[in-house]
Every structure is written in C-alpha cells, then in structure tokens.
Design an enzyme around this catalytic site. Structure first.
Site, PDB file in Angstrom:
ATOM      1  N   GLU A 127       0.821  -1.210   0.000  1.00  0.00           N
ATOM      2  CA  GLU A 127       0.000   0.000   0.000  1.00  0.00           C
ATOM      3  C   GLU A 127       0.856   1.261   0.000  1.00  0.00           C
ATOM      4  O   GLU A 127       0.461   2.283  -0.575  1.00  0.00           O
ATOM      5  CB  GLU A 127      -0.934  -0.011   1.198  1.00  0.00           C
ATOM      6  CG  GLU A 127      -1.941  -1.154   1.140  1.00  0.00           C
ATOM      7  CD  GLU A 127      -2.907  -1.147   2.297  1.00  0.00           C
ATOM      8  OE1 GLU A 127      -4.068  -0.751   2.087  1.00  0.00           O
ATOM      9  OE2 GLU A 127      -2.510  -1.532   3.419  1.00  0.00           O
ATOM     10  N   GLU A 131      -3.686  -9.032   4.103  1.00  0.00           N
ATOM     11  CA  GLU A 131      -4.356  -8.702   5.360  1.00  0.00           C
ATOM     12  C   GLU A 131      -5.535  -9.613   5.691  1.00  0.00           C
ATOM     13  O   GLU A 131      -5.815  -9.857   6.869  1.00  0.00           O
ATOM     14  CB  GLU A 131      -4.824  -7.233   5.340  1.00  0.00           C
ATOM     15  CG  GLU A 131      -3.725  -6.224   5.604  1.00  0.00           C
ATOM     16  CD  GLU A 131      -2.967  -5.816   4.367  1.00  0.00           C
ATOM     17  OE1 GLU A 131      -2.292  -4.772   4.386  1.00  0.00           O
ATOM     18  OE2 GLU A 131      -3.045  -6.537   3.343  1.00  0.00           O
TER      19      GLU A 131
END
Length: 263
Positions: free
Chosen positions: A116, A136
C-alpha cells in the site's frame, strides 16, 4: 547519505534526485511508528527542496519492506493500546500530494502495508523474485491503508478484488502485464540502480510541467471531463509564461539539451 530523525530513514540528494531509504534492515524494514515518523519527515524535506526534481523510495538491504511491524500491529488489538501517532495513511496521502514524481524500488518483498505504501508512488520497479501483495485478509483484517481505493483505479475492480480478497501474492511479471508495476528487473541487486535511472531520466524534464501534469493525472478519474479539460487548459496557459517554457522551445530549436530552472 544522512539519517533522518531517529535514523529509521536515510536521505541523500544526488544532483536533482532524492534517495529516500527505509533503514531497519534487521527487521526487513518493517514499518513501526518511528519509521513512519522519520519517513514523513524525509518526504517533507524532499518536497520542500527546490533542487529536487524526482525521488526514489527504496529499502536498505535485500528487502524493500516486509510491511507493518507485526509486534506493533498485534499491540493495536489490545484494550490499552495507545492511539497511533502516525499512520500509514499520513504518509501515503503526503506522497499523493507531492510536487515531484517518485519511483519505488521494490526488491525482495513489498507485503501488506508496504504494498500500500508504494501505490501512490508514480512508478514501481520490482525485482523478479519479489513477494508482492496484500495479505491482510489472512491476518484478521483487510488492507485499509489505501489498497481498496487506489488498487481498483490502477488495475480495475475485478483484478483488485482478486488480490485483496484472496490475499495471494501477484507474480511480478503478471503485475507488469496488468499495469501495477512498470518494470521487472531480473537481478534483485540491480533494482535500486534501475529505479535511480528512472528518476534521473525524469529529473531531466521541466519540473513545473511534471508537477502540473502529475496533479492533473492524479485527479483525472475523479474529475468530470469538462471540468478537467478546463483546468488543464488554464494550467497549460500559465506555463507558457514561465522561463522553462521559453528555454524548452529555444533549446529544441537550437538542437541542444534544455537547462530547466523550475521557474
């Protein structure tokens, strides 16, 4: 190359290129609060400098970044966990708004939060052996550092769902084919050098032209076409009044390389 803040990030200015280096190699450059704080400080300095025209973001050692520090993330789930002083989004939002173009050198790994971190970077250069993805959902949460919003804009909704919901790594060659990265480097040790070559090439261009072009491109998918074209025309007209505009066309007519000053 000098240390920033507590030394979790290194900064070097080489001509018109800034090299920002994550500096926790003993933890595979995993991001904790101290590193995020130092990184934001380094980025602010880079963006404030008139002599910097392009930036490379890399990691010291064999790995770019293993993501968020696992011990810190585990602590966040405890009842007495303190609020985060500096979040990943504080850094990625700043990268979005920087005036200089950026290149990420992704060698070895860019996992979860590190994946990210590089999404708002303009160009991503990756080693062929890198582990690259958002994992995640395998850790009890979802990628909330920008992936659910930036990733669909980069590669489309369907492919973004595949990466986010499966938690699978994406092969670097496939990432290149779908436009997620811009170049795959066979030799991990050469990835940083290649990223610096990209940045040096960018730094040869007119800084004001790149700044305004980057601003318009980043806003393109969220701005109505008519409004975007109007603003594009206004900014383009303003640039015709700059010294760099005159220098660019004069140099082309004279058959020489332009010497831009950012004015």
């Amino acid at each position: 190359m000098r240390e920033i803040g507590d030394g979790n990030v290194l900064l070097r200015i080489d001509d018109h290129r800034a090299d920002v280096v994550l500096n926790r190699p003993e933890r595979r450059n995993a991001m904790n609060q101290a590193l995020l704080r130092d990184l934001r400080t380094a980025l602010e300095e880079v963006d404030d400098r008139d002599d910097v025209r392009a930036m490379v973001l890399s990691g010291k050692g064999d790995v770019f970044c293993a993501g968020m520090d696992l011990e810190m993330m585990k602590r966040r789930g405890e009842d007495d966990a303190p609020d985060l002083e500096m979040g990943l989004d504080d850094v990625t939002h700043f990268i979005d708004d920087m005036t200089v173009p950026s290149v990420a050198s992704i060698k070895g790994a860019a996992i979860a939060g590190a994946f990210e971190l590089v999404l708002p970077v303009d160009f991503r250069i990756i080693s062929e052996d890198a582990k690259y993805g958002v994992i995640e959902v395998e850790l009890g949460l979802f990628p909330s550092g920008g992936a659910t919003q930036r990733l669909p804009r980069l590669i489309g909704l369907s492919k973004a769902k595949e990466l986010v919901l499966t938690g699978d790594y994406i092969d670097p060659r496939e990432a290149e084919r779908c436009g997620l990265v811009h170049e795959v480097v066979d030799d991990r040790s050469a990835t940083d050098d290649r990223a610096r070559e990209w940045a040096d090439s960018l730094a040869e261009n007119a800084p004001l032209g790149m700044e305004h072009a980057r601003r318009m491109l980043n806003a393109a998918l969220e701005t109505p076409l008519e409004q975007g074209l109007e603003l594009e025309g206004e900014l383009g007209e303003k640039l015709t009044e700059t010294d760099d505009y005159t220098e660019g066309f004069t140099a082309r007519l004279e058959g020489r390389e332009p010497e831009f000053e950012g004015q």
